[in-house]
Design a protein around this motif. Structure first.
Motif, PDB file in Angstrom:
ATOM      1  N   THR A   5       0.833  -1.195   0.000  1.00 38.29           N
ATOM      2  CA  THR A   5       0.000   0.000   0.000  1.00 38.29           C
ATOM      3  C   THR A   5       0.869   1.247   0.000  1.00 38.29           C
ATOM      4  OG1 THR A   5      -1.649  -1.181   1.304  1.00 38.29           O
ATOM      5  CG2 THR A   5      -1.842   1.194   1.257  1.00 38.29           C
ATOM      6  N   ALA A   6       0.412   2.285  -0.703  1.00 39.77           N
ATOM      7  CA  ALA A   6       1.058   3.595  -0.657  1.00 39.77           C
ATOM      8  C   ALA A   6       0.065   4.596  -0.101  1.00 39.77           C
ATOM      9  CB  ALA A   6       1.507   4.016  -2.049  1.00 39.77           C
ATOM     10  N   THR A   7       0.514   5.433   0.816  1.00 45.51           N
ATOM     11  CA  THR A   7      -0.324   6.497   1.357  1.00 45.51           C
ATOM     12  C   THR A   7       0.147   7.813   0.763  1.00 45.51           C
ATOM     13  OG1 THR A   7      -0.701   5.307   3.414  1.00 45.51           O
ATOM     14  CG2 THR A   7      -1.098   7.663   3.458  1.00 45.51           C
ATOM     15  N   ILE A   8      -0.809   8.627   0.352  1.00 46.36           N
ATOM     16  CA  ILE A   8      -0.514   9.913  -0.261  1.00 46.36           C
ATOM     17  C   ILE A   8      -1.047  11.008   0.644  1.00 46.36           C
ATOM     18  CG2 ILE A   8      -1.009  11.433  -2.213  1.00 46.36           C
ATOM     19  CD1 ILE A   8      -1.149   7.828  -2.889  1.00 46.36           C
ATOM     20  N   ALA A   9      -0.209  12.010   0.904  1.00 47.84           N
ATOM     21  CA  ALA A   9      -0.606  13.157   1.715  1.00 47.84           C
ATOM     22  C   ALA A   9      -0.310  14.430   0.943  1.00 47.84           C
ATOM     23  CB  ALA A   9       0.136  13.160   3.046  1.00 47.84           C
ATOM     24  N   HIS A  10      -1.133  15.439   1.195  1.00 45.63           N
ATOM     25  CA  HIS A  10      -0.920  16.753   0.570  1.00 45.63           C
ATOM     26  C   HIS A  10      -1.391  17.833   1.536  1.00 45.63           C
ATOM     27  CE1 HIS A  10      -0.588  19.799  -2.528  1.00 45.63           C
ATOM     28  NE2 HIS A  10      -1.768  20.239  -2.135  1.00 45.63           N
ATOM     29  N   ASN A  11      -0.577  18.857   1.672  1.00 44.28           N
ATOM     30  CA  ASN A  11      -0.910  20.022   2.485  1.00 44.28           C
ATOM     31  C   ASN A  11      -1.344  19.637   3.903  1.00 44.28           C
ATOM     32  OD1 ASN A  11      -1.066  22.798   2.844  1.00 44.28           O
ATOM     33  ND2 ASN A  11      -3.233  22.864   2.327  1.00 44.28           N
ATOM     34  N   GLY A  12      -0.624  18.689   4.486  1.00 44.45           N
ATOM     35  CA  GLY A  12      -0.870  18.291   5.864  1.00 44.45           C
ATOM     36  C   GLY A  12      -2.049  17.361   6.073  1.00 44.45           C
ATOM     37  N   ALA A  13      -2.627  16.835   4.989  1.00 42.27           N
ATOM     38  CA  ALA A  13      -3.789  15.940   5.115  1.00 42.27           C
ATOM     39  C   ALA A  13      -3.537  14.653   4.337  1.00 42.27           C
ATOM     40  CB  ALA A  13      -5.039  16.623   4.575  1.00 42.27           C
ATOM     41  N   ILE A  14      -4.028  13.551   4.878  1.00 40.88           N
ATOM     42  CA  ILE A  14      -3.965  12.277   4.172  1.00 40.88           C
ATOM     43  C   ILE A  14      -5.081  12.256   3.137  1.00 40.88           C
ATOM     44  CG2 ILE A  14      -4.142   9.758   4.383  1.00 40.88           C
ATOM     45  CD1 ILE A  14      -1.618  10.964   5.708  1.00 40.88           C
ATOM     46  N   LEU A  15      -4.704  12.074   1.866  1.00 45.33           N
ATOM     47  CA  LEU A  15      -5.707  12.017   0.793  1.00 45.33           C
ATOM     48  C   LEU A  15      -6.270  10.617   0.629  1.00 45.33           C
ATOM     49  CD1 LEU A  15      -4.018  14.218  -1.938  1.00 45.33           C
ATOM     50  CD2 LEU A  15      -5.713  14.876  -0.206  1.00 45.33           C
ATOM     51  N   GLY A  16      -5.460   9.618   0.947  1.00 45.10           N
ATOM     52  CA  GLY A  16      -5.932   8.250   0.843  1.00 45.10           C
ATOM     53  C   GLY A  16      -4.799   7.278   0.619  1.00 45.10           C
ATOM     54  N   ARG A  17      -5.214   6.043   0.387  1.00 53.28           N
ATOM     55  CA  ARG A  17      -4.254   4.962   0.185  1.00 53.28           C
ATOM     56  C   ARG A  17      -4.438   4.368  -1.196  1.00 53.28           C
ATOM     57  NH1 ARG A  17      -2.083   4.885   4.973  1.00 53.28           N
ATOM     58  NH2 ARG A  17      -3.236   4.762   6.906  1.00 53.28           N
ATOM     59  N   LEU A  18      -3.312   4.126  -1.824  1.00 52.16           N
ATOM     60  CA  LEU A  18      -3.287   3.485  -3.129  1.00 52.16           C
ATOM     61  C   LEU A  18      -2.962   2.015  -2.893  1.00 52.16           C
ATOM     62  CD1 LEU A  18      -3.378   3.887  -6.203  1.00 52.16           C
ATOM     63  CD2 LEU A  18      -0.958   4.436  -6.106  1.00 52.16           C
ATOM     64  N   GLU A  19      -3.921   1.147  -3.136  1.00 50.55           N
ATOM     65  CA  GLU A  19      -3.711  -0.285  -2.980  1.00 50.55           C
ATOM     66  C   GLU A  19      -2.925  -0.758  -4.200  1.00 50.55           C
ATOM     67  OE1 GLU A  19      -4.330  -1.763  -0.226  1.00 50.55           O
ATOM     68  OE2 GLU A  19      -5.438  -0.094   0.645  1.00 50.55           O
ATOM     69  N   LEU A  20      -1.655  -1.046  -4.011  1.00 49.93           N
ATOM     70  CA  LEU A  20      -0.767  -1.338  -5.137  1.00 49.93           C
ATOM     71  C   LEU A  20      -1.101  -2.650  -5.829  1.00 49.93           C
ATOM     72  CD1 LEU A  20       2.548  -0.128  -3.504  1.00 49.93           C
ATOM     73  CD2 LEU A  20       1.190   1.076  -5.224  1.00 49.93           C
ATOM     74  N   SER A  21      -1.550  -3.631  -5.082  1.00 52.22           N
ATOM     75  CA  SER A  21      -1.909  -4.904  -5.709  1.00 52.22           C
ATOM     76  C   SER A  21      -3.179  -4.774  -6.532  1.00 52.22           C
ATOM     77  CB  SER A  21      -2.079  -5.997  -4.654  1.00 52.22           C
ATOM     78  OG  SER A  21      -0.854  -6.227  -4.001  1.00 52.22           O
ATOM     79  N   GLY A  22      -4.155  -4.006  -6.038  1.00 52.10           N
ATOM     80  CA  GLY A  22      -5.419  -3.847  -6.741  1.00 52.10           C
ATOM     81  C   GLY A  22      -5.450  -2.671  -7.686  1.00 52.10           C
ATOM     82  N   ARG A  23      -4.465  -1.772  -7.572  1.00 48.19           N
ATOM     83  CA  ARG A  23      -4.324  -0.610  -8.440  1.00 48.19           C
ATOM     84  C   ARG A  23      -5.513   0.349  -8.348  1.00 48.19           C
ATOM     85  NH1 ARG A  23      -3.420  -5.178 -10.685  1.00 48.19           N
ATOM     86  NH2 ARG A  23      -5.084  -5.126 -12.215  1.00 48.19           N
TER      87      ARG A  23
END
Length: 192
Positions: free
Chosen positions: A103-121
């Protein structure tokens, strides 16, 4: 590039928009030190000179980014650390792998935008909802990561390999194209 082959079962890779030493400090390394070339040699060096414990290795990347890697630790994946790395209008990404999770977690401007499930894309929001109007999320959906309930990737994101999805997401979000060479050579790091 097969990250599992390079790093084994447990690893955490983070790209942060800060200088190397600042990134390591924000991630909890009080006294970063230059380490010999190669990840294995750097790990041995830190254990010899700073003692046992979890450690982070980092190196500068093009465009003002810092790449860090952790083994058997995932402090870069922690929401509070990732929010700090992505403060002040910046974006940060951290990918975590254990035997069952990619899993990859993406954050922007001090907030978590969500998680990218790498296996499921596919992209999942922090509370199950994704702000598809957010420019960072739009950049991911533009290359085919699915932010809907369908979880059906298309385009460039429609790859069979989770590592390919990670490399694509990193390129889209940071402009850095990770290669095997980025994980070779000298590192700086420390125990935290």
């Amino acid at each position: 590039m097969d990250l599992d082959e390079m790093f084994g079962e447990g690893w955490c890779v983070t790209l942060a928009p800060h200088p190397l030493t600042e990134t390591l400090h924000l991630m909890g390394v009080a006294n970063p030190v230059p380490c010999p070339e190669g990840l294995n040699q750097a790990a041995d060096f830190l254990q010899e000179h700073q003692g046992d414990g979890a450690f982070i290795l980092g190196r500068e990347m093009p465009g003002g980014w810092t790449l860090t890697i952790e083994f058997e630790s995932s402090i870069g994946f922690a929401n509070d650390v990732l929010r700090t790395l992505a403060a002040d209008g910046r974006t940060a990404i951290s990918a975590y792998r254990d035997p069952d999770t990619r899993t990859a977690t993406i954050a922007h401007n001090g907030a978590i935008l969500g998680r990218l499930e790498l296996s499921g894309r596919y992209f999942d929001g922090p509370s199950g909802n994704v702000d598809t109007a957010h420019r960072v999320v739009r950049s991911l959906t533009a290359v085919g990561f699915d932010a809907s309930d369908d979880c059906e990737p298309t385009g460039e994101a429609d790859t069979e390999e989770p590592e390919g999805c990670l490399i694509l997401a990193v390129r889209v979000l940071t402009g850095v194209t990770l290669t095997a060479a980025d994980f070779e050579g000298p590192w700086t790091g420390g125990v935290f």
